[in-house]
Write a protein that holds these residues in place. Structure first.
Motif, PDB file in Angstrom:
ATOM      1  N   ASN A  18       8.487  -8.186  -3.431  1.00 35.39           N
ATOM      2  CA  ASN A  18       7.078  -8.049  -3.799  1.00 35.39           C
ATOM      3  C   ASN A  18       6.242  -9.081  -3.069  1.00 35.39           C
ATOM      4  O   ASN A  18       6.717 -10.154  -2.712  1.00 35.39           O
ATOM      5  CB  ASN A  18       6.913  -8.229  -5.316  1.00 35.39           C
ATOM      6  N   ALA A  19       4.975  -8.738  -2.831  1.00 32.72           N
ATOM      7  CA  ALA A  19       4.008  -9.676  -2.257  1.00 32.72           C
ATOM      8  C   ALA A  19       2.698  -9.483  -3.004  1.00 32.72           C
ATOM      9  O   ALA A  19       2.245  -8.350  -3.195  1.00 32.72           O
ATOM     10  CB  ALA A  19       3.819  -9.414  -0.769  1.00 32.72           C
ATOM     11  N   ARG A  20       2.075 -10.563  -3.436  1.00 33.29           N
ATOM     12  CA  ARG A  20       0.825 -10.452  -4.184  1.00 33.29           C
ATOM     13  C   ARG A  20      -0.316  -9.933  -3.318  1.00 33.29           C
ATOM     14  O   ARG A  20      -1.144  -9.152  -3.764  1.00 33.29           O
ATOM     15  CB  ARG A  20       0.431 -11.831  -4.753  1.00 33.29           C
ATOM     16  N   LEU A  21      -0.356 -10.377  -2.046  1.00 33.17           N
ATOM     17  CA  LEU A  21      -1.483 -10.016  -1.184  1.00 33.17           C
ATOM     18  C   LEU A  21      -1.012  -9.819   0.245  1.00 33.17           C
ATOM     19  O   LEU A  21      -0.276 -10.645   0.792  1.00 33.17           O
ATOM     20  CB  LEU A  21      -2.544 -11.124  -1.211  1.00 33.17           C
ATOM     21  N   PHE A  22      -1.422  -8.700   0.839  1.00 34.54           N
ATOM     22  CA  PHE A  22      -1.236  -8.468   2.269  1.00 34.54           C
ATOM     23  C   PHE A  22      -2.560  -8.723   2.975  1.00 34.54           C
ATOM     24  O   PHE A  22      -3.612  -8.273   2.514  1.00 34.54           O
ATOM     25  CB  PHE A  22      -0.818  -7.016   2.537  1.00 34.54           C
ATOM     26  N   VAL A  23      -2.515  -9.435   4.092  1.00 32.30           N
ATOM     27  CA  VAL A  23      -3.707  -9.705   4.900  1.00 32.30           C
ATOM     28  C   VAL A  23      -3.495  -9.064   6.265  1.00 32.30           C
ATOM     29  O   VAL A  23      -2.455  -9.264   6.906  1.00 32.30           O
ATOM     30  CB  VAL A  23      -3.941 -11.218   5.077  1.00 32.30           C
ATOM     31  N   GLY A  24      -4.482  -8.282   6.712  1.00 32.16           N
ATOM     32  CA  GLY A  24      -4.368  -7.632   8.019  1.00 32.16           C
ATOM     33  C   GLY A  24      -5.688  -7.066   8.459  1.00 32.16           C
ATOM     34  O   GLY A  24      -6.698  -7.188   7.764  1.00 32.16           O
ATOM     35  N   ASP A  25      -5.710  -6.464   9.652  1.00 34.48           N
ATOM     36  CA  ASP A  25      -6.953  -5.855  10.125  1.00 34.48           C
ATOM     37  C   ASP A  25      -7.071  -4.443   9.563  1.00 34.48           C
ATOM     38  O   ASP A  25      -6.336  -4.063   8.657  1.00 34.48           O
ATOM     39  CB  ASP A  25      -7.033  -5.896  11.652  1.00 34.48           C
ATOM     40  N   GLY A  26      -7.984  -3.660  10.106  1.00 34.85           N
ATOM     41  CA  GLY A  26      -8.284  -2.372   9.487  1.00 34.85           C
ATOM     42  C   GLY A  26      -7.452  -1.197   9.957  1.00 34.85           C
ATOM     43  O   GLY A  26      -7.826  -0.052   9.695  1.00 34.85           O
ATOM     44  N   ASN A  27      -6.337  -1.438  10.677  1.00 37.36           N
ATOM     45  CA  ASN A  27      -5.622  -0.266  11.204  1.00 37.36           C
ATOM     46  C   ASN A  27      -4.950   0.523  10.080  1.00 37.36           C
ATOM     47  O   ASN A  27      -4.313  -0.024   9.184  1.00 37.36           O
ATOM     48  CB  ASN A  27      -4.652  -0.686  12.319  1.00 37.36           C
ATOM     49  N   LEU A  28      -5.136   1.817  10.131  1.00 37.51           N
ATOM     50  CA  LEU A  28      -4.724   2.699   9.040  1.00 37.51           C
ATOM     51  C   LEU A  28      -3.216   2.770   8.878  1.00 37.51           C
ATOM     52  O   LEU A  28      -2.716   2.955   7.768  1.00 37.51           O
ATOM     53  CB  LEU A  28      -5.293   4.104   9.281  1.00 37.51           C
ATOM     54  N   GLY A  29      -2.474   2.638   9.988  1.00 41.83           N
ATOM     55  CA  GLY A  29      -1.022   2.727   9.910  1.00 41.83           C
ATOM     56  C   GLY A  29      -0.436   1.642   9.023  1.00 41.83           C
ATOM     57  O   GLY A  29       0.449   1.901   8.208  1.00 41.83           O
ATOM     58  N   LEU A  30      -0.937   0.406   9.167  1.00 37.69           N
ATOM     59  CA  LEU A  30      -0.446  -0.703   8.359  1.00 37.69           C
ATOM     60  C   LEU A  30      -0.691  -0.436   6.878  1.00 37.69           C
ATOM     61  O   LEU A  30       0.230  -0.550   6.053  1.00 37.69           O
ATOM     62  CB  LEU A  30      -1.137  -2.005   8.774  1.00 37.69           C
ATOM     63  N   TRP A  31      -1.928  -0.081   6.520  1.00 37.03           N
ATOM     64  CA  TRP A  31      -2.260   0.046   5.106  1.00 37.03           C
ATOM     65  C   TRP A  31      -1.593   1.260   4.466  1.00 37.03           C
ATOM     66  O   TRP A  31      -1.251   1.244   3.288  1.00 37.03           O
ATOM     67  CB  TRP A  31      -3.771   0.076   4.913  1.00 37.03           C
ATOM     68  N   ALA A  32      -1.358   2.310   5.266  1.00 39.89           N
ATOM     69  CA  ALA A  32      -0.610   3.455   4.740  1.00 39.89           C
ATOM     70  C   ALA A  32       0.835   3.039   4.430  1.00 39.89           C
ATOM     71  O   ALA A  32       1.401   3.427   3.404  1.00 39.89           O
ATOM     72  CB  ALA A  32      -0.625   4.600   5.754  1.00 39.89           C
ATOM     73  N   GLY A  33       1.419   2.207   5.321  1.00 39.99           N
ATOM     74  CA  GLY A  33       2.769   1.720   5.091  1.00 39.99           C
ATOM     75  C   GLY A  33       2.845   0.794   3.889  1.00 39.99           C
ATOM     76  O   GLY A  33       3.763   0.886   3.080  1.00 39.99           O
ATOM     77  N   VAL A  34       1.854  -0.104   3.745  1.00 36.51           N
ATOM     78  CA  VAL A  34       1.818  -1.018   2.602  1.00 36.51           C
ATOM     79  C   VAL A  34       1.687  -0.225   1.304  1.00 36.51           C
ATOM     80  O   VAL A  34       2.367  -0.506   0.300  1.00 36.51           O
ATOM     81  CB  VAL A  34       0.654  -2.026   2.737  1.00 36.51           C
ATOM     82  N   GLY A  35       0.807   0.793   1.300  1.00 34.70           N
ATOM     83  CA  GLY A  35       0.611   1.596   0.102  1.00 34.70           C
ATOM     84  C   GLY A  35       1.864   2.315  -0.334  1.00 34.70           C
ATOM     85  O   GLY A  35       2.090   2.533  -1.535  1.00 34.70           O
ATOM     86  N   GLU A  36       2.713   2.671   0.617  1.00 33.03           N
ATOM     87  CA  GLU A  36       3.953   3.384   0.288  1.00 33.03           C
ATOM     88  C   GLU A  36       5.062   2.428  -0.135  1.00 33.03           C
ATOM     89  O   GLU A  36       5.773   2.685  -1.116  1.00 33.03           O
ATOM     90  CB  GLU A  36       4.416   4.184   1.514  1.00 33.03           C
ATOM     91  N   ILE A  37       5.237   1.307   0.582  1.00 28.93           N
ATOM     92  CA  ILE A  37       6.382   0.419   0.349  1.00 28.93           C
ATOM     93  C   ILE A  37       6.063  -0.670  -0.685  1.00 28.93           C
ATOM     94  O   ILE A  37       6.913  -1.047  -1.484  1.00 28.93           O
ATOM     95  CB  ILE A  37       6.844  -0.232   1.674  1.00 28.93           C
TER      96      ILE A  37
END
Length: 407
Positions: free
Chosen positions: A229-248
């Motif tokens: 688990n991670a409390r907070l992910f920090v990244g730019d606006g690329n959709l691929g990253l956030w789609a992966g974070v939302g799933e995993i």
């Protein structure tokens, strides 16, 4: 008198010309003395001294091994390891382990020179004069070194991660001018902060920056290795990253990088308006509370309402731009941007302009990984590291202050 003065200057010039050789010899003598002292401490008696106590080691000195070349940043010296016979436990020098051939500074220099563009065949010419004869710089030894780094990298990728609960993870896809394979491929990077506040590379994989599949693969592997688990992910606006974070990691909060978002907004306005836009966005970014940031956003909307694209870029991403208010104030400066990833890669970018010669994706990746492992040693800790464990455990914060639960 003048002749004497000139003679004195000449002797100084001769001394300075031989200064490095003199220093190397003094270092060699000192290290040889330390090797002798190690044996003395191990046996409990000096050289040529008879064994006088039955509790002392029963072994004895037996000459020296073959001369060993040892490379320092100022040249190569020769040392002779004392041999010890008739002992129950093998004597192992702490100063000069069996297979140690160079200092850490020389070891770290080699991957940086590779990334700077120095080809394998150039090492002999470039470094032989500096490091001296006998330095481990032959083409075959460099090839073995690359193979060793590749093996270390493969092992690192599958290594179990003991810490399960993480406070913050930064993720970004970084383009570097190296042979990372197909066009538009990047290095997908994840950095975490441990409970003592120190930063650590957790993932480094070639992939496609905008691809959900690439990011999901990286994050899934991270979870299998132990990052539950991670409390907070920090990244730019690329959709691929956030789609992966939302799933995993569906329960993690998300923080968009303000630097990237400011660039997006600036691209949407005219050059004449950019100074004003920058001022409004900076005021939002550094506001002392979420409420103050919202007030600054309203001022921005009023001033630039005629440009719906610029306003929409901020408004649609507002919640993910202000997530850091739910964490300790002391950490805000680290959470507003993805600079934690960008900073070490600025070092790599300076050294990869000539690295397009790496046709192999694996060669480029493992060499960049090696350089980043060196950089990791000098990472500064996050401010207020004593708060890291609280965050990882799930303590709640509001506008940077811990929310106290009534007993």
């Amino acid at each position: 008198m003048k002749e004497k003065h000139n003679t004195g200057n000449e002797s100084k010039r001769v001394f300075y010309a031989e200064l490095e050789a003199f220093a190397r010899e003094k270092i060699r003598q000192h290290l040889q003395d330390v090797l002798e002292q190690e044996v003395t401490e191990w046996l409990g008696r000096d050289k040529s001294e008879r064994r006088g106590n039955p509790l002392e080691e029963p072994g004895y000195r037996n000459g020296y091994g073959k001369p060993r070349r040892f490379t320092l940043s100022m040249g190569t010296i020769e040392l002779r390891r004392p041999r010890v016979r008739n002992i129950d436990e093998r004597f192992e020098s702490q100063l000069l382990p069996l297979f140690k051939r160079q200092t850490r500074q020389v070891r770290d220099l080699i991957p940086e020179l590779y990334l700077h563009g120095l080809a394998s065949g150039d090492f002999e010419l470039a470094l032989r004069g500096l490091l001296g004869q006998g330095a481990p710089l032959s083409a075959s030894s460099l090839q073995r070194l690359k193979e060793k780094w590749q093996s270390e990298y493969e092992q690192w990728k599958s290594m179990a991660i003991e810490q399960e609960e993480w406070a913050y993870l930064w993720a970004d896809g970084i383009y570097v001018k190296a042979g990372i394979g197909k066009e538009k491929a990047a290095l997908l990077v994840v950095i975490g902060v441990q409970k003592d506040g120190s930063k650590q590379f957790l993932a480094l994989e070639p992939g496609y920056r905008e691809s959900k599949e690439s990011w999901a693969l990286v994050l899934r592997q991270l979870k299998l290795r132990g990052v539950k688990n991670a409390r907070l992910f920090v990244g730019d606006g690329n959709l691929g990253l956030w789609a992966g974070v939302g799933e995993i990691y569906p329960h993690s909060q998300e923080q968009l990088c303000w630097n990237h978002k400011i660039l997006n907004v600036m691209d949407a306005v005219s050059k004449k308006e950019q100074v004003g836009v920058q001022r409004h966005l900076t005021a939002m970014m550094y506001a002392e509370s979420r409420q103050e940031a919202f007030k600054e956003r309203k001022k921005f909307e009023q001033a630039f309402g005629h440009n719906p694209k610029a306003v929409k870029t901020v408004v649609d991403n507002w919640d993910r731009l202000t997530s850091y208010y739910d964490f300790p104030r002391e950490h805000w400066k680290h959470l507003r941007t993805s600079n934690v990833v960008e900073s070490p890669f600025s070092r790599v970018r300076l050294r990869t302009a000539a690295s397009r010669r790496f046709k192999s994706q694996s060669n480029a990746t493992c060499l960049i990984w090696k350089t980043l492992m060196v950089a990791e040693m000098s990472f500064r800790k996050l401010n207020a590291p004593d708060l890291m464990e609280k965050v990882a455990e799930g303590k709640k914060y509001d506008n940077g202050k811990e929310v106290r639960v009534a007993a």
